[in-house]
Every structure is written in C-alpha cells, then in structure tokens.
Design a protein around this motif. Sequence first.
Motif, mmCIF file in Angstrom:
data_model
loop_
_atom_site.group_PDB
_atom_site.id
_atom_site.type_symbol
_atom_site.label_atom_id
_atom_site.label_comp_id
_atom_site.label_asym_id
_atom_site.label_seq_id
_atom_site.Cartn_x
_atom_site.Cartn_y
_atom_site.Cartn_z
ATOM 1 N N ALA A 212 41.014 -17.612 7.285
ATOM 2 C CA ALA A 212 42.023 -18.675 7.207
ATOM 3 C C ALA A 212 42.689 -18.685 5.835
ATOM 4 O O ALA A 212 43.912 -18.809 5.734
ATOM 5 N N ALA A 213 41.904 -18.539 4.779
ATOM 6 C CA ALA A 213 42.457 -18.526 3.426
ATOM 7 C C ALA A 213 43.390 -17.329 3.225
ATOM 8 O O ALA A 213 44.450 -17.453 2.613
ATOM 9 N N ALA A 214 43.011 -16.183 3.755
ATOM 10 C CA ALA A 214 43.872 -14.999 3.662
ATOM 11 C C ALA A 214 45.188 -15.237 4.398
ATOM 12 O O ALA A 214 46.252 -14.825 3.928
ATOM 13 N N GLY A 215 45.121 -15.923 5.527
ATOM 14 C CA GLY A 215 46.334 -16.253 6.274
ATOM 15 C C GLY A 215 47.237 -17.191 5.499
ATOM 16 O O GLY A 215 48.464 -17.021 5.475
ATOM 17 N N VAL A 216 46.644 -18.191 4.854
ATOM 18 C CA VAL A 216 47.422 -19.115 4.028
ATOM 19 C C VAL A 216 48.099 -18.340 2.900
ATOM 20 O O VAL A 216 49.278 -18.548 2.600
ATOM 21 N N PHE A 217 47.381 -17.422 2.290
ATOM 22 C CA PHE A 217 47.928 -16.609 1.211
ATOM 23 C C PHE A 217 49.090 -15.750 1.726
ATOM 24 O O PHE A 217 50.122 -15.633 1.064
ATOM 25 N N ASP A 218 48.932 -15.158 2.904
ATOM 26 C CA ASP A 218 50.004 -14.349 3.491
ATOM 27 C C ASP A 218 51.258 -15.183 3.723
ATOM 28 O O ASP A 218 52.383 -14.715 3.497
ATOM 29 N N VAL A 219 51.086 -16.417 4.174
ATOM 30 C CA VAL A 219 52.232 -17.309 4.386
ATOM 31 C C VAL A 219 52.894 -17.635 3.053
ATOM 32 O O VAL A 219 54.122 -17.636 2.945
ATOM 33 N N LEU A 220 52.087 -17.890 2.020
ATOM 34 C CA LEU A 220 52.620 -18.151 0.686
ATOM 35 C C LEU A 220 53.498 -16.992 0.220
ATOM 36 O O LEU A 220 54.622 -17.198 -0.244
ATOM 37 N N ILE A 221 53.006 -15.774 0.361
ATOM 38 C CA ILE A 221 53.769 -14.590 -0.060
ATOM 39 C C ILE A 221 55.055 -14.480 0.751
ATOM 40 O O ILE A 221 56.138 -14.258 0.197
ATOM 41 N N LYS B 259 56.796 -16.802 2.354
ATOM 42 C CA LYS B 259 57.751 -17.857 2.010
ATOM 43 C C LYS B 259 58.395 -17.584 0.651
ATOM 44 O O LYS B 259 59.595 -17.799 0.475
ATOM 45 N N THR B 260 57.622 -17.102 -0.302
ATOM 46 C CA THR B 260 58.139 -16.798 -1.622
ATOM 47 C C THR B 260 59.130 -15.642 -1.562
ATOM 48 O O THR B 260 60.199 -15.688 -2.181
ATOM 49 N N VAL B 261 58.791 -14.608 -0.802
ATOM 50 C CA VAL B 261 59.692 -13.463 -0.634
ATOM 51 C C VAL B 261 61.005 -13.922 0.000
ATOM 52 O O VAL B 261 62.091 -13.523 -0.436
#
Length: 79
Positions: A27-36, A38-40
């Motif tokens: 789940a944390a890895a998924g949240v991180f992927d979403v962060l990246i 959205k930032t991109v």
Amino acid sequence: MPLDIEASRAGMQSRVAGPLNTDIATAAAGVFDVLIAKTVGAIREITVERGKDPREVLSAGLRCAGPLITPMIAREVVR
C-alpha cells in the motif's frame, strides 16, 4: 517533528492497506507511485505544455528531501 511509527502503520492499515486487501508495504509503495505520477503530471503541465524544457527545472528538486525523489521524477518526465 517526531514521527509516530505505530500510528503511521495503523493509519496505513485502516485507510489504505485494509480497504485494498493488501499489506502495508504494498500500500505504501502504491501511495508513493501516485505521488510520483501526480508530481510528474504537474511538472509536465508547467513545463512541456508551455514549451519549456523540464530538465531546467528539475535541478530545483535537489534540496531538502528532493534528492530522494527527484531522480525518479526526472526519469518519468524525460521519457
């Protein structure tokens, strides 16, 4: 700022991992992927879509916690 690791784990479990029926690390890895992602998207919106080269602004991310994620963001932006 002190971090409460147990509260963080409990929050991830109850709000993200539990509803997705997965473990906290996934789940944390998924949240991180979403962060990246959205930032991109935001970087592309303010650079490429305006005719600017994103490589010129990515160096601004090399302060504070930026060095941790700037290389991942840069890899996605320049693809």
